[in-house]
Design an enzyme around this catalytic site. Structure first.
Site, PDB file in Angstrom:
ATOM      1  N   LYS A   1      13.812 -11.571 -21.558  1.00 47.15           N
ATOM      2  CA  LYS A   1      12.940 -11.250 -22.691  1.00 47.15           C
ATOM      3  C   LYS A   1      13.069 -12.287 -23.809  1.00 47.15           C
ATOM      4  O   LYS A   1      12.087 -12.743 -24.347  1.00 47.15           O
ATOM      5  CB  LYS A   1      13.326  -9.906 -23.331  1.00 47.15           C
ATOM      6  CG  LYS A   1      13.225  -8.692 -22.478  1.00 47.15           C
ATOM      7  CD  LYS A   1      13.505  -7.430 -23.293  1.00 47.15           C
ATOM      8  CE  LYS A   1      14.840  -7.364 -24.011  1.00 47.15           C
ATOM      9  NZ  LYS A   1      16.036  -7.214 -23.203  1.00 47.15           N
TER      10      LYS A   1
ATOM     11  N   ARG B   1      14.566   0.443 -28.347  1.00 47.81           N
ATOM     12  CA  ARG B   1      15.525   0.591 -27.249  1.00 47.81           C
ATOM     13  C   ARG B   1      15.718   2.056 -26.862  1.00 47.81           C
ATOM     14  O   ARG B   1      16.336   2.336 -25.858  1.00 47.81           O
ATOM     15  CB  ARG B   1      16.899   0.144 -27.697  1.00 47.81           C
ATOM     16  CG  ARG B   1      17.360  -1.280 -27.657  1.00 47.81           C
ATOM     17  CD  ARG B   1      17.604  -1.892 -26.348  1.00 47.81           C
ATOM     18  NE  ARG B   1      18.789  -2.699 -26.262  1.00 47.81           N
ATOM     19  CZ  ARG B   1      18.909  -3.952 -26.685  1.00 47.81           C
ATOM     20  NH1 ARG B   1      17.930  -4.568 -27.278  1.00 47.81           N
ATOM     21  NH2 ARG B   1      20.037  -4.598 -26.500  1.00 47.81           N
TER      22      ARG B   1
ATOM     23  N   ARG C   1      25.277 -16.766 -19.007  1.00 45.10           N
ATOM     24  CA  ARG C   1      24.420 -17.186 -20.137  1.00 45.10           C
ATOM     25  C   ARG C   1      25.266 -17.827 -21.249  1.00 45.10           C
ATOM     26  O   ARG C   1      26.353 -17.352 -21.575  1.00 45.10           O
ATOM     27  CB  ARG C   1      23.701 -15.948 -20.667  1.00 45.10           C
ATOM     28  CG  ARG C   1      22.909 -16.188 -21.931  1.00 45.10           C
ATOM     29  CD  ARG C   1      21.860 -15.138 -22.121  1.00 45.10           C
ATOM     30  NE  ARG C   1      22.381 -13.794 -22.316  1.00 45.10           N
ATOM     31  CZ  ARG C   1      21.602 -12.718 -22.412  1.00 45.10           C
ATOM     32  NH1 ARG C   1      20.296 -12.822 -22.292  1.00 45.10           N
ATOM     33  NH2 ARG C   1      22.127 -11.529 -22.600  1.00 45.10           N
TER      34      ARG C   1
ATOM     35  N   ARG D   1      28.254 -15.122 -25.607  1.00 44.39           N
ATOM     36  CA  ARG D   1      28.211 -13.933 -26.454  1.00 44.39           C
ATOM     37  C   ARG D   1      29.319 -12.961 -26.064  1.00 44.39           C
ATOM     38  O   ARG D   1      29.598 -12.772 -24.885  1.00 44.39           O
ATOM     39  CB  ARG D   1      26.846 -13.234 -26.290  1.00 44.39           C
ATOM     40  CG  ARG D   1      25.765 -13.841 -27.125  1.00 44.39           C
ATOM     41  CD  ARG D   1      24.401 -13.312 -26.759  1.00 44.39           C
ATOM     42  NE  ARG D   1      24.329 -11.869 -26.596  1.00 44.39           N
ATOM     43  CZ  ARG D   1      23.199 -11.204 -26.343  1.00 44.39           C
ATOM     44  NH1 ARG D   1      22.049 -11.869 -26.247  1.00 44.39           N
ATOM     45  NH2 ARG D   1      23.194  -9.905 -26.198  1.00 44.39           N
TER      46      ARG D   1
ATOM     47  N   ARG E   1      26.597  -2.021 -21.283  1.00 40.55           N
ATOM     48  CA  ARG E   1      25.221  -2.133 -21.784  1.00 40.55           C
ATOM     49  C   ARG E   1      24.239  -1.559 -20.758  1.00 40.55           C
ATOM     50  O   ARG E   1      23.256  -0.922 -21.120  1.00 40.55           O
ATOM     51  CB  ARG E   1      24.873  -3.599 -22.071  1.00 40.55           C
ATOM     52  CG  ARG E   1      25.564  -4.118 -23.315  1.00 40.55           C
ATOM     53  CD  ARG E   1      25.606  -5.627 -23.333  1.00 40.55           C
ATOM     54  NE  ARG E   1      24.334  -6.226 -23.692  1.00 40.55           N
ATOM     55  CZ  ARG E   1      24.040  -7.499 -23.497  1.00 40.55           C
ATOM     56  NH1 ARG E   1      24.914  -8.310 -22.928  1.00 40.55           N
ATOM     57  NH2 ARG E   1      22.870  -7.981 -23.860  1.00 40.55           N
TER      58      ARG E   1
END
Ligand code: AMP
Length: 215
Positions: A14, A87, A126, A159, A170
């Protein structure tokens, strides 16, 4: 003015797609994750409140996030592209009320679908630029020089919620909140699903077509 929404799990791409879309169309990118991370790095009162919650991969409470978003929307003049918001069903309903009260329209709502097994590898590999926010991946999109952004030369970081452990938390959160959200937006006229398990350029092509149609 309209708001558009990109829905999808962590690692669905996204953020990457939103960054590309705002370069091409007159849209303001509004990522609640970016706003919250910025508050954490600047150690504002909000940042101190949400730091531990975010590091654990949990969701920040709805009222805090809604408040942030509505404050941003007050000053906005062009169309907005949400990434990472809403969310929860509560956020979606609060947003809907806010939009109706301000006579702001809902544009496209796109669900970027990616199979679960692909997501963890994407998230754990990532790396994000601390300067310009460009997103890399150690295996599929490495920087030319280890740990350094190709575009602006700033250091890259992993992160704190992109570890395997935080990712699983998550995903648990995501599973419990996403289905009601999908049911809510699935009924809206601008709703569409895009296959996010393709090359990023291909996903972008499909999103561009959609945004051209809805511009
Ligand atoms: P993201 O960059 O969208 O993956 O968001 C990173 C983290 O920020 C999430 O794991 C949450 O802790 C927090 N966050 C971002 N957006 C929201 C939201 N809409 N509601 C609650 N928490 C959020």
């Amino acid at each position: 003015m309209k708001v558009h929404i990109l829905l999808g799990p962590p690692g669905s791409g996204k953020g990457t797609q939103a960054k590309r879309l705002v370069e091409k169309f007159p849209l303001t990118h509004l990522s609640t994750g970016d706003i919250l991370r910025d508050a954490v790095s600047k150690e504002t009162a909000l940042g101190l409140k949400v730091k531990a919650i975010m590091a654990e991969g949990k969701l920040v409470d709805d009222d805090t996030v809604n408040g942030l978003v509505f404050a941003r929307l007050q000053d906005e003049t062009q169309d907005v592209l949400f990434d990472g918001y809403p969310r929860t069903l509560q956020q979606a309903e609060a947003l809907q009320d806010f939009l109706s009260s301000k006579k702001i329209g809902l544009g496209s709502v796109v669900h970027v679908e990616v199979p679960r097994e692909v997501l963890e590898a994407r998230v754990v590999g990532r790396r994000v630029c601390t300067g310009c926010g460009e997103i890399y991946h150690l295996a599929t999109k490495p920087p030319q020089q280890d740990g350094v952004c190709d575009l602006c030369g700033s250091p890259l970081k992993h992160r704190s919620d992109d570890t395997a452990e935080a990712f699983r938390k998550r995903m648990d959160e995501f599973d419990s909140t996403f289905l009601p959200l999908l049911a809510f937006y699935g009924r809206q006229p601008g709703f569409l699903a895009v296959n996010g398990n393709q090359a990023p350029d291909r996903v972008f092509e499909q999103l561009q077509t959609l945004f051209k149609e809805n511009a």
